[in-house]
Design a protein around this motif. Structure first.
Motif, mmCIF file in Angstrom:
data_model
loop_
_atom_site.group_PDB
_atom_site.id
_atom_site.type_symbol
_atom_site.label_atom_id
_atom_site.label_comp_id
_atom_site.label_asym_id
_atom_site.label_seq_id
_atom_site.Cartn_x
_atom_site.Cartn_y
_atom_site.Cartn_z
ATOM 1 N N HIS A 266 0.831 -1.207 0.000
ATOM 2 C CA HIS A 266 0.000 0.000 0.000
ATOM 3 C C HIS A 266 0.869 1.261 0.000
ATOM 4 C CE1 HIS A 266 -4.048 -1.503 0.171
ATOM 5 N NE2 HIS A 266 -3.826 -2.225 1.258
ATOM 6 N N TRP A 267 2.054 1.175 0.585
ATOM 7 C CA TRP A 267 2.920 2.344 0.742
ATOM 8 C C TRP A 267 3.804 2.595 -0.479
ATOM 9 C CZ3 TRP A 267 4.910 0.131 6.020
ATOM 10 C CH2 TRP A 267 3.865 0.166 6.958
ATOM 11 N N PHE A 268 4.265 1.506 -1.122
ATOM 12 C CA PHE A 268 5.208 1.633 -2.228
ATOM 13 C C PHE A 268 4.705 0.861 -3.439
ATOM 14 C CE2 PHE A 268 7.659 1.733 1.750
ATOM 15 C CZ PHE A 268 8.323 2.943 1.620
ATOM 16 N N THR A 269 5.102 1.304 -4.615
ATOM 17 C CA THR A 269 4.770 0.577 -5.832
ATOM 18 C C THR A 269 5.612 -0.697 -5.908
ATOM 19 O OG1 THR A 269 6.472 1.690 -7.168
ATOM 20 C CG2 THR A 269 4.294 2.742 -7.051
ATOM 21 N N LYS A 270 5.117 -1.673 -6.670
ATOM 22 C CA LYS A 270 5.874 -2.922 -6.833
ATOM 23 C C LYS A 270 7.217 -2.662 -7.497
ATOM 24 C CE LYS A 270 2.899 -5.546 -9.056
ATOM 25 N NZ LYS A 270 1.723 -4.668 -9.264
ATOM 26 N N THR A 271 7.237 -1.716 -8.430
ATOM 27 C CA THR A 271 8.486 -1.411 -9.116
ATOM 28 C C THR A 271 9.523 -0.867 -8.147
ATOM 29 O OG1 THR A 271 7.250 -0.897 -11.135
ATOM 30 C CG2 THR A 271 9.515 -0.080 -11.000
ATOM 31 N N ARG A 272 9.132 0.106 -7.335
ATOM 32 C CA ARG A 272 10.041 0.680 -6.353
ATOM 33 C C ARG A 272 10.545 -0.390 -5.388
ATOM 34 N NH1 ARG A 272 12.815 5.223 -6.180
ATOM 35 N NH2 ARG A 272 10.962 6.402 -6.795
ATOM 36 N N LEU A 273 9.647 -1.242 -4.940
ATOM 37 C CA LEU A 273 10.028 -2.282 -3.991
ATOM 38 C C LEU A 273 10.995 -3.292 -4.603
ATOM 39 C CD1 LEU A 273 6.623 -2.972 -2.215
ATOM 40 C CD2 LEU A 273 8.707 -2.090 -1.152
ATOM 41 N N LEU A 274 10.791 -3.617 -5.891
ATOM 42 C CA LEU A 274 11.696 -4.585 -6.515
ATOM 43 C C LEU A 274 13.102 -4.008 -6.646
ATOM 44 C CD1 LEU A 274 11.375 -7.467 -7.506
ATOM 45 C CD2 LEU A 274 11.211 -6.604 -9.826
ATOM 46 N N TYR A 275 13.198 -2.738 -6.977
ATOM 47 C CA TYR A 275 14.512 -2.079 -7.005
ATOM 48 C C TYR A 275 15.170 -2.143 -5.623
ATOM 49 C CZ TYR A 275 14.283 0.086 -11.669
ATOM 50 O OH TYR A 275 14.249 0.295 -13.023
ATOM 51 N N ILE A 276 14.406 -1.790 -4.592
ATOM 52 C CA ILE A 276 14.961 -1.731 -3.239
ATOM 53 C C ILE A 276 15.417 -3.109 -2.771
ATOM 54 C CG2 ILE A 276 14.395 -1.295 -0.809
ATOM 55 C CD1 ILE A 276 12.499 0.919 -1.780
ATOM 56 N N THR A 277 14.576 -4.125 -2.994
ATOM 57 C CA THR A 277 14.908 -5.457 -2.488
ATOM 58 C C THR A 277 16.130 -6.052 -3.181
ATOM 59 O OG1 THR A 277 13.271 -6.428 -4.001
ATOM 60 C CG2 THR A 277 12.566 -5.965 -1.759
ATOM 61 N N MET A 278 16.243 -5.886 -4.493
ATOM 62 C CA MET A 278 17.398 -6.442 -5.205
ATOM 63 C C MET A 278 18.676 -5.718 -4.821
ATOM 64 S SD MET A 278 15.916 -7.444 -8.981
ATOM 65 C CE MET A 278 17.268 -8.576 -9.301
ATOM 66 N N ALA A 279 18.595 -4.392 -4.640
ATOM 67 C CA ALA A 279 19.772 -3.634 -4.203
ATOM 68 C C ALA A 279 20.181 -4.048 -2.789
ATOM 69 C CB ALA A 279 19.478 -2.132 -4.248
ATOM 70 N N ALA A 280 19.204 -4.254 -1.915
ATOM 71 C CA ALA A 280 19.499 -4.666 -0.539
ATOM 72 C C ALA A 280 20.141 -6.045 -0.501
ATOM 73 C CB ALA A 280 18.229 -4.655 0.301
ATOM 74 N N LEU A 281 19.650 -6.967 -1.327
ATOM 75 C CA LEU A 281 20.229 -8.303 -1.369
ATOM 76 C C LEU A 281 21.672 -8.261 -1.866
ATOM 77 C CD1 LEU A 281 17.165 -10.285 -2.723
ATOM 78 C CD2 LEU A 281 18.320 -10.680 -0.542
ATOM 79 N N GLY A 282 21.913 -7.454 -2.897
ATOM 80 C CA GLY A 282 23.280 -7.316 -3.396
ATOM 81 C C GLY A 282 24.219 -6.763 -2.348
ATOM 82 N N ALA A 283 23.776 -5.733 -1.637
ATOM 83 C CA ALA A 283 24.625 -5.090 -0.636
ATOM 84 C C ALA A 283 24.850 -5.998 0.576
ATOM 85 C CB ALA A 283 24.000 -3.770 -0.197
ATOM 86 N N CYS A 284 23.789 -6.615 1.076
ATOM 87 C CA CYS A 284 23.904 -7.440 2.292
ATOM 88 C C CYS A 284 24.772 -8.670 2.060
ATOM 89 C CB CYS A 284 22.524 -7.858 2.781
ATOM 90 S SG CYS A 284 21.578 -6.523 3.531
ATOM 91 N N TYR A 285 24.526 -9.373 0.971
ATOM 92 C CA TYR A 285 25.323 -10.574 0.713
ATOM 93 C C TYR A 285 26.796 -10.232 0.507
ATOM 94 C CZ TYR A 285 21.229 -13.617 0.305
ATOM 95 O OH TYR A 285 20.102 -14.346 0.564
ATOM 96 N N SER A 286 27.052 -9.116 -0.164
ATOM 97 C CA SER A 286 28.443 -8.707 -0.361
ATOM 98 C C SER A 286 29.131 -8.443 0.973
ATOM 99 C CB SER A 286 28.506 -7.454 -1.246
ATOM 100 O OG SER A 286 27.985 -7.707 -2.531
ATOM 101 N N MET A 287 28.441 -7.749 1.884
ATOM 102 C CA MET A 287 29.025 -7.433 3.178
ATOM 103 C C MET A 287 29.125 -8.652 4.086
ATOM 104 S SD MET A 287 27.587 -3.608 4.127
ATOM 105 C CE MET A 287 25.849 -3.969 3.854
ATOM 106 N N MET A 288 28.213 -9.613 3.929
ATOM 107 C CA MET A 288 28.255 -10.818 4.757
ATOM 108 C C MET A 288 29.508 -11.644 4.507
ATOM 109 S SD MET A 288 24.195 -11.783 4.503
ATOM 110 C CE MET A 288 24.220 -13.387 5.280
ATOM 111 N N SER A 289 30.090 -11.528 3.334
ATOM 112 C CA SER A 289 31.297 -12.299 3.036
ATOM 113 C C SER A 289 32.503 -11.790 3.814
ATOM 114 C CB SER A 289 31.599 -12.248 1.530
ATOM 115 O OG SER A 289 31.876 -10.913 1.122
ATOM 116 N N PHE A 290 32.440 -10.526 4.254
ATOM 117 C CA PHE A 290 33.575 -9.933 4.979
ATOM 118 C C PHE A 290 33.281 -9.704 6.462
ATOM 119 C CE2 PHE A 290 34.067 -8.398 0.559
ATOM 120 C CZ PHE A 290 35.281 -8.985 0.279
#
Length: 404
Positions: free
Chosen positions: A80-104
């Protein structure tokens, strides 16, 4: 839920476009799944003995999944708060950032915090992608789109375990380093999605009143389960993901505990993807022709048989079972959620999919906890296959004899 409008979108974008994202997610998630439980096992060995550490992995997985269930329940409000498009951008960027940092991440606490942020993003991504596919499924059908997405996911996952173990060996048995590769893959997937050219006007975020929100979510959940066929759809999906959760969590641990090498584990996990690739080449058409129930039944019953066999053998025979029961999973993979998409009107899918989606994560709350009890009672990690056999048989019963 009101249908969202698009200000711009490339003319060639269809449901297949979103299904193609499966190539990125399959490769990235395959890498993470190959080492995830082993990373957790290493963290808990700092505090417990080996048997207790194995049980602690199940407890952590249960708490972790409970968080994902909460995210799934609140997803309808987030949509209700965000569009699906905005959310998909946010979630994929978050996954990329978190997994990268988890390795270190050196400290266990840092890894766990990043893991929970990734959990939030992964749960939302798992809700968004099927909704996009369903919205753009006109003239195609969800069965074919599911088959395409899963085929590409499994092609990506085919090489992922061997790749992950190669990285582990290169970095002297550091099971965290493959997370960096998974993060990079999600960033590449984000760039692929950007080429769809989707633009939506952002929604106005209204002030959140917690009591009203919780009440609305409770009413939504009750409404979902009152709809004919949805309770059965939920239980069947629960059963499928219960088996998947136990397999992903404990197969790597059992293989290593039986004295096999990292290379052997990678090969077993990779070979186990082949049935998914082969089956998904034709299963979409077979589902459309013969329906969902026959393939789910074959999958559940055969998984129960293989689980019983896994408790009685060891060595290479056990590895063979771990490969063979992937055929069971492949028979169910493209059809396990179709009871929802086939019976729920498309205009109501976004409204109720978050509730239905909790059946993906809720098994990881219940089943690993049961696995922990089984390990404690029998003193062996292999005792968890008692749980998978029981869940597979119960799911078969629900599929045939539960009509609510």
């Amino acid at each position: 839920m009101k249908k969202e409008k698009y200000l711009a979108i490339n003319n060639n974008v269809t449901g297949f476009s979103f299904a193609n994202l499966g190539l990125f997610t399959g490769f990235a998630n395959g890498i993470v799944n190959a080492v995830y439980s082993l990373v957790l096992l290493g963290i808990f060995k700092l505090f417990f003995n080996e048997e207790m550490a194995s049980a602690a992995v199940g407890v952590y997985a249960a708490i972790y999944a409970a968080f994902a269930v909460v995210v799934g329940i609140f997803s309808v409000e987030i949509l209700h708060w965000f569009t699906k498009t905005r959310l998909l951008y946010i979630t994929m960027a978050a996954l990329g950032a978190c997994y990268s940092m988890m390795s270190f991440s050196v400290k266990p606490s840092t890894f766990i915090i990043l893991d929970y942020v990734a959990n939030f993003a992964l749960t939302m991504f798992g809700i968004l992608l099927p909704l996009f596919m369903s919205e753009f499924s006109r003239g195609i059908g969800m069965a074919k789109l599911n088959a395409r997405r899963l085929l590409l996911e499994n092609i990506g996952a085919l090489v992922a375990p061997v790749f992950a173990m190669t990285v582990v060996n290169f970095f002297n048995d550091d099971y965290r380093m493959p997370f960096l590769a998974a993060g990079m893959i999600y960033f590449f997937g984000l760039l692929f999605f950007k080429h769809f050219g989707i633009v939506q006007q952002d929604k106005i975020i209204k002030p959140v009143k917690l009591r009203r929100t919780v009440r609305a979510l409770r009413i939504n959940a009750k409404s979902f389960f009152r709809k004919r066929g949805m309770f059965r759809a939920y239980l069947v999906n629960f059963g499928f993901y219960a088996l998947r959760a136990m397999r992903l969590l404990y197969v790597p641990i059992v293989v290593i505990e039986n004295g096999f090498s990292n290379e052997t584990l990678g090969i077993v996990l990779s070979i186990g993807i082949i049935p998914y690739i082969v089956v998904n080449l034709f299963i979409g058409k077979l589902i459309q022709k013969y329906g969902v129930r026959i393939w789910m039944t074959m999958g559940f019953v055969s998984f129960a048989v293989f689980s019983i066999m896994a408790m009685m053998v060891s060595g290479y025979a056990l590895l063979s079972i771990f490969i063979l029961w992937q055929i069971s999973g492949a028979l169910m993979e493209a059809s396990h959620d179709l009871l929802f998409f086939n019976d729920m009107p498309k205009r109501e899918q976004a409204k109720y999919y978050g509730v239905f989606r909790t059946s993906v994560n809720f098994p990881s709350v219940v089943v690993p906890a049961l696995g922990t009890v089984a390990i404690a009672l029998f003193g062996s990690t292999s005792a968890v296959w008692i749980i998978t056999a029981s869940m597979a048989l119960l799911s078969t019963f629900v599929l045939w004899f539960w009509h609510k």
